[in-house]
Design a protein around this motif. Structure first.
Motif, PDB file in Angstrom:
ATOM      1  N   ALA A  66      44.437  62.596  51.379  1.00  0.00           N
ATOM      2  CA  ALA A  66      44.735  62.714  52.805  1.00  0.00           C
ATOM      3  C   ALA A  66      43.657  62.070  53.669  1.00  0.00           C
ATOM      4  O   ALA A  66      43.946  61.518  54.740  1.00  0.00           O
ATOM      5  N   PHE A  67      42.412  62.134  53.197  1.00  0.00           N
ATOM      6  CA  PHE A  67      41.301  61.580  53.976  1.00  0.00           C
ATOM      7  C   PHE A  67      41.184  60.064  53.803  1.00  0.00           C
ATOM      8  O   PHE A  67      40.455  59.409  54.540  1.00  0.00           O
ATOM      9  N   TRP A  68      41.900  59.498  52.863  1.00  0.00           N
ATOM     10  CA  TRP A  68      41.750  58.090  52.531  1.00  0.00           C
ATOM     11  C   TRP A  68      41.923  57.146  53.722  1.00  0.00           C
ATOM     12  O   TRP A  68      41.136  56.182  53.860  1.00  0.00           O
ATOM     13  N   PRO A  69      42.901  57.331  54.620  1.00  0.00           N
ATOM     14  CA  PRO A  69      43.019  56.410  55.764  1.00  0.00           C
ATOM     15  C   PRO A  69      41.749  56.349  56.619  1.00  0.00           C
ATOM     16  O   PRO A  69      41.381  55.275  57.112  1.00  0.00           O
ATOM     17  N   VAL A  70      41.072  57.484  56.792  1.00  0.00           N
ATOM     18  CA  VAL A  70      39.806  57.487  57.539  1.00  0.00           C
ATOM     19  C   VAL A  70      38.745  56.731  56.751  1.00  0.00           C
ATOM     20  O   VAL A  70      38.006  55.901  57.303  1.00  0.00           O
ATOM     21  N   ALA A  71      38.666  57.004  55.461  1.00  0.00           N
ATOM     22  CA  ALA A  71      37.676  56.327  54.628  1.00  0.00           C
ATOM     23  C   ALA A  71      37.896  54.821  54.612  1.00  0.00           C
ATOM     24  O   ALA A  71      36.949  54.029  54.704  1.00  0.00           O
ATOM     25  N   GLU A  72      39.144  54.410  54.499  1.00  0.00           N
ATOM     26  CA  GLU A  72      39.450  52.977  54.465  1.00  0.00           C
ATOM     27  C   GLU A  72      39.111  52.317  55.794  1.00  0.00           C
ATOM     28  O   GLU A  72      38.577  51.194  55.821  1.00  0.00           O
ATOM     29  N   ARG A  73      39.398  52.988  56.893  1.00  0.00           N
ATOM     30  CA  ARG A  73      39.132  52.435  58.219  1.00  0.00           C
ATOM     31  C   ARG A  73      37.658  52.125  58.423  1.00  0.00           C
ATOM     32  O   ARG A  73      37.304  51.109  59.031  1.00  0.00           O
TER      33      ARG A  73
END
Length: 285
Positions: A66-73
């Motif tokens: 779930a946190f991946w989009p923040v990490a990728e950004r």
């Protein structure tokens, strides 16, 4: 109550703190502890965020995804932990008992969030102490012959694997681990060095210190790497000495430091407060 812990690092830029806090808030979490650091030299940002997961929108198995989009950004390296984790811990020691005794005492008192599943030594001296603590003990002597050291380490590797060990503490274990073992536990082996690294590496540091007439001595806890005594430092401390202190007195004062420094380092690691970065660490308190 179980909390989630995010340990993250990324290139420093605006909006990182806001994005992490927004993620936790939008999904029903409550941040209970947060600490951050910006390294201006390397242009890097580091953060530890601990939050209450009661009523959170994702369960623990889905949190990283779930946190991946923040990490990728933000091009983040993220480690996800939980405060109820109890990694399986092995403590290795040689003849000196002080660090082993202290760690087992703290563990019995509930100060170290781990399951100590093994005490191993190349000497038989600590069997009774391990039995008193309710921990299995393995005596791994080094025999004679040209292959004695490699055979002993092969047996050590078998014992660690059989106990499903996840983390290792070298509590004055006076043998050098080969890359074969070190590579199995990257940033998961902690050593206490009876010297203030990078000074006085190798054998007999207190004799070296005495010969140099030092005015302070120290102890260093660090992660083990293939380079002897060169791994990322987690904790250090010093005490003042003088020309009146002989080698035995330096060693006595050093033992006091070793116990304290190793315990602090192990506890910080188990509480997910240490973030390795290259050949150094960011330690959140």
């Amino acid at each position: 109550m179980t909390h989630a812990v995010l340990l993250l690092s990324c290139p420093d830029r605006t909006g990182v703190v806001a994005a992490v806090a927004d993620f936790v808030w939008r999904h029903g979490g409550n941040i209970v502890d947060a600490e951050q650091h910006t390294d201006d030299v390397d242009g890097a940002f580091f953060q530890r965020v601990e939050f209450d997961m009661e009523g959170f929108a994702f369960d623990r198995d889905d949190l990283g995804r779930a946190f991946w989009p923040v990490a990728e950004r933000f091009d983040m390296d993220v480690r996800v932990h939980f405060t109820d984790e109890r990694p399986r811990l092995a403590i290795l020691a040689s003849k000196a008992p002080h660090c082993l005794e202290d760690l087992l005492s703290r563990w019995r008192a509930g100060e170290l969030p781990a399951e100590v599943v093994l005490v191993a030594s190349n000497h038989p001296d600590h069997a009774d102490l391990a039995a008193f603590s309710g921990v299995p003990f393995e005596h791994l002597p080094v025999g004679d012959g040209p292959d004695a050291a490699s055979e002993q380490e092969a047996r050590l590797a078998e014992v660690l694997a059989a106990a499903a060990v996840e983390r290792v503490v070298l509590a004055r274990y006076m043998r050098v681990l080969s890359p074969a073992i070190v590579d199995r536990y990257p940033s998961r082996i902690i050593n206490i060095h009876h010297s203030f690294l990078p000074a006085f590496v190798g054998a007999q540091p207190y004799r070296q210190a005495h010969e140099r007439g030092v005015k302070v001595i120290g102890a260093t806890a660090h992660y083990v790497t293939e380079d002897l005594d060169q791994g990322p430092i987690i904790d250090q401390d010093v005490t003042r000495v003088s020309h009146r202190d002989d080698v035995a007195e330096l060693a006595r004062k050093g033992r006091d430091l070793e116990v304290t420094v190793l315990a602090r380092a192990v506890r910080a690691d188990l509480e997910h407060r240490v973030l390795p970065f290259g050949n150094r660490t960011i330690v959140f308190h």
